[in-house]
Write an enzyme that holds these catalytic residues in place. Structure first.
Site, PDB file in Angstrom:
ATOM      1  N   TYR A 162       0.859  -1.214  -0.062  1.00 56.77           N
ATOM      2  CA  TYR A 162      -0.150   0.203  -0.106  1.00 56.77           C
ATOM      3  C   TYR A 162       0.902   1.194  -0.114  1.00 56.77           C
ATOM      4  O   TYR A 162       0.707   2.311  -0.769  1.00 56.77           O
ATOM      5  CB  TYR A 162      -0.996   0.049   1.133  1.00 56.77           C
ATOM      6  N   LYS A 166       1.256   4.311  -2.728  1.00 51.77           N
ATOM      7  CA  LYS A 166       1.012   5.574  -2.749  1.00 51.77           C
ATOM      8  C   LYS A 166       1.964   6.512  -2.575  1.00 51.77           C
ATOM      9  O   LYS A 166       1.957   7.809  -3.200  1.00 51.77           O
ATOM     10  CB  LYS A 166       0.333   5.726  -1.181  1.00 51.77           C
TER      11      LYS A 166
HETATM   12  N1  LIG Z   1     -10.089   6.102   4.100  1.00 51.42           N
HETATM   13  C1  LIG Z   1      -8.659   6.366   4.529  1.00 51.42           C
HETATM   14  O1  LIG Z   1      -8.181   6.124   5.652  1.00 51.42           O
HETATM   15  C2  LIG Z   1      -7.740   6.633   3.328  1.00 51.42           C
HETATM   16  C3  LIG Z   1      -6.497   7.291   3.770  1.00 51.42           C
HETATM   17  C4  LIG Z   1      -5.597   7.704   3.089  1.00 51.42           C
HETATM   18  C5  LIG Z   1      -5.775   7.829   1.583  1.00 51.42           C
HETATM   19  N2  LIG Z   1      -7.001   6.979   1.171  1.00 51.42           N
HETATM   20  C6  LIG Z   1      -7.212   6.602  -0.255  1.00 51.42           C
HETATM   21  O2  LIG Z   1      -8.330   7.530  -0.704  1.00 51.42           O
HETATM   22  C7  LIG Z   1      -9.139   6.856  -1.841  1.00 51.42           C
HETATM   23  C8  LIG Z   1     -10.487   6.467  -1.575  1.00 51.42           C
HETATM   24  O3  LIG Z   1     -10.510   5.651  -0.270  1.00 51.42           O
HETATM   25  P1  LIG Z   1     -11.771   5.293   0.556  1.00 51.42           P
HETATM   26  O4  LIG Z   1     -11.536   5.504   1.947  1.00 51.42           O
HETATM   27  O5  LIG Z   1     -12.835   6.237  -0.095  1.00 51.42           O
HETATM   28  O6  LIG Z   1     -12.055   3.930   0.235  1.00 51.42           O
HETATM   29  P2  LIG Z   1     -13.498   3.085  -0.236  1.00 51.42           P
HETATM   30  O7  LIG Z   1     -13.243   1.694  -0.151  1.00 51.42           O
HETATM   31  O8  LIG Z   1     -14.538   3.769   0.648  1.00 51.42           O
HETATM   32  O9  LIG Z   1     -13.709   3.662  -1.756  1.00 51.42           O
HETATM   33  C9  LIG Z   1     -12.739   3.415  -2.696  1.00 51.42           C
HETATM   34  C10 LIG Z   1     -13.924   2.880  -3.939  1.00 51.42           C
HETATM   35  O10 LIG Z   1     -12.687   2.571  -4.873  1.00 51.42           O
HETATM   36  C11 LIG Z   1     -13.756   1.564  -5.707  1.00 51.42           C
HETATM   37  N3  LIG Z   1     -12.721   0.836  -6.702  1.00 51.42           N
HETATM   38  C12 LIG Z   1     -12.072  -0.348  -5.979  1.00 51.42           C
HETATM   39  N4  LIG Z   1     -11.248  -0.842  -6.993  1.00 51.42           N
HETATM   40  C13 LIG Z   1     -11.665  -0.388  -8.325  1.00 51.42           C
HETATM   41  C14 LIG Z   1     -11.471  -0.417  -9.476  1.00 51.42           C
HETATM   42  N5  LIG Z   1     -10.593  -1.423 -10.177  1.00 51.42           N
HETATM   43  N6  LIG Z   1     -11.867   0.321 -10.468  1.00 51.42           N
HETATM   44  C15 LIG Z   1     -12.906   1.317 -10.139  1.00 51.42           C
HETATM   45  N7  LIG Z   1     -13.102   1.478  -8.790  1.00 51.42           N
HETATM   46  C16 LIG Z   1     -12.499   0.630  -7.878  1.00 51.42           C
HETATM   47  C17 LIG Z   1     -14.366   0.606  -4.770  1.00 51.42           C
HETATM   48  O11 LIG Z   1     -15.508  -0.019  -5.286  1.00 51.42           O
HETATM   49  C18 LIG Z   1     -14.721   1.959  -3.806  1.00 51.42           C
HETATM   50  O12 LIG Z   1     -16.204   2.500  -4.336  1.00 51.42           O
HETATM   51  C19 LIG Z   1      -8.402   5.443  -1.983  1.00 51.42           C
HETATM   52  O13 LIG Z   1      -7.017   5.678  -3.093  1.00 51.42           O
HETATM   53  C20 LIG Z   1      -7.387   5.333  -0.710  1.00 51.42           C
HETATM   54  O14 LIG Z   1      -6.215   4.398  -0.971  1.00 51.42           O
HETATM   55  C21 LIG Z   1      -7.934   6.625   2.161  1.00 51.42           C
END
Ligand SMILES: NC(=O)c1ccc[n+]([C@@H]2O[C@H](COP(=O)([O-])OP(=O)(O)OC[C@H]3O[C@@H](n4cnc5c(N)ncnc54)[C@H](O)[C@@H]3O)[C@@H](O)[C@H]2O)c1
Length: 257
Positions: A162, A166
């Site tokens: 991960y 990132k």
């Molecule tokens: N939530 C956190 O703590 C956090 C922290 C830092 C960064 N992020 C980043 O923010 C972004 C959003 O995360 P989130 O927390 O909303 O997660 P989440 O799981 O709620 O949403 C991610 C979305 O991506 C979609 N997805 C997964 N694989 C896919 C694919 N192959 N094609 C298209 N869509 C796809 C999923 O269906 C989901 O709706 C991610 O890149 C995550 O790494 C999240």
């Protein structure tokens, strides 16, 4: 002086594709942009939920379309951008809030897990940006935002795949930014800390990892999806016109602790 709509943050009529738009961070971003007059394409591998998010926005007076998207498929990325073009004749913004989170000790990390993480988080970000960039460079206008993470910069144990993904997204953001700067396309990233969403559930459901995550955030609380909205709006709006290649950490100080 009278309060009035602020041209620095004007989103009226702007067309934005939100990949991962059905997700815990993507859906609130779609709503926040729509509420400010943007026209949004909600794109997600969870096509049913993407459609639900879009239908909800339309039911509340917004302009939105829900479409299926798999970021591991280049044709699917191109077609999500194309939906914006077909409906509204342009694409002003792309927010890539898709992503997956796989953690585990490096000694036990399977190639398939590593590869899937890189394919969705890094190559997916590239494929989407390339599809949007092809249109935006022709328009000589556009703003791309990638969702990076505090994991782009801090090293947590068990995060090999991960965190590597990132860090790659953060640097991809910079390279695309310099490559397209003279062509009118800006590329920036948002770096959240742990934020309660389905993705972060494995961290937050376990009391010990939750407490550990919380202890490393100087502001003493977890982020919320709402904490990220102003950054997304800012990076999409005219107020950030001279900003490219930057990482905006919205993380309660996690990245500096
Ligand atoms: N939530 C956190 O703590 C956090 C922290 C830092 C960064 N992020 C980043 O923010 C972004 C959003 O995360 P989130 O927390 O909303 O997660 P989440 O799981 O709620 O949403 C991610 C979305 O991506 C979609 N997805 C997964 N694989 C896919 C694919 N192959 N094609 C298209 N869509 C796809 C999923 O269906 C989901 O709706 C991610 O890149 C995550 O790494 C999240």
């Amino acid at each position: 002086m009278q309060g009035k709509a602020d041209p620095l943050f004007d989103m009226l009529g702007r067309v934005v594709v939100i990949a991962g738009g059905a997700g815990g961070l993507g859906a609130p971003m779609a709503r926040a942009l729509c509420e400010r007059g943007a026209r949004v394409v909600v794109a997600d591998i969870d096509a049913r939920r993407a459609q639900e998010v879009a239908s909800h926005l339309v039911a509340h007076g917004g302009e939105a379309h829900g479409v299926p998207l798999d970021v591991t498929d280049p044709a699917s990325c191109a077609s999500a951008i194309d939906v914006a073009l077909q409906h509204w004749g342009r694409c002003d913004g792309l927010i890539n809030a898709s992503g997956i989170y796989r953690v585990g000790p490096a000694l036990e990390l399977a190639d398939t897990e590593w590869q899937r993480t890189i394919d969705v988080n890094v190559t997916g970000a590239f494929r989407l940006a390339r599809a949007a960039g092809r249109l935006m460079t022709r328009q000589r206008d556009g703003s791309i935002v990638t969702l990076a993470s505090v994991s782009s910069i801090v090293a947590n144990p068990n995060y090999a795949a991960y965190a590597a993904s990132k860090a790659a997204v953060a640097h991809l953001t910079r390279v695309l930014a310099v490559e397209w700067a003279a062509l009118g396309v800006r590329v920036n990233a948002i770096g959240p800390a742990v934020t309660p969403t389905p993705l972060a559930a494995p961290i937050l459901e376990d009391e010990k990892t939750r407490a550990g995550a919380l202890a490393r955030i100087p502001m003493g609380r977890l982020g919320t999806p709402e904490d990220l909205l102003a950054a997304a709006i800012f990076l999409m709006s005219p107020g950030s016109a001279f900003m490219t290649g930057q990482m905006l950490y919205v993380d309660g100080g996690r990245s500096i602790s």
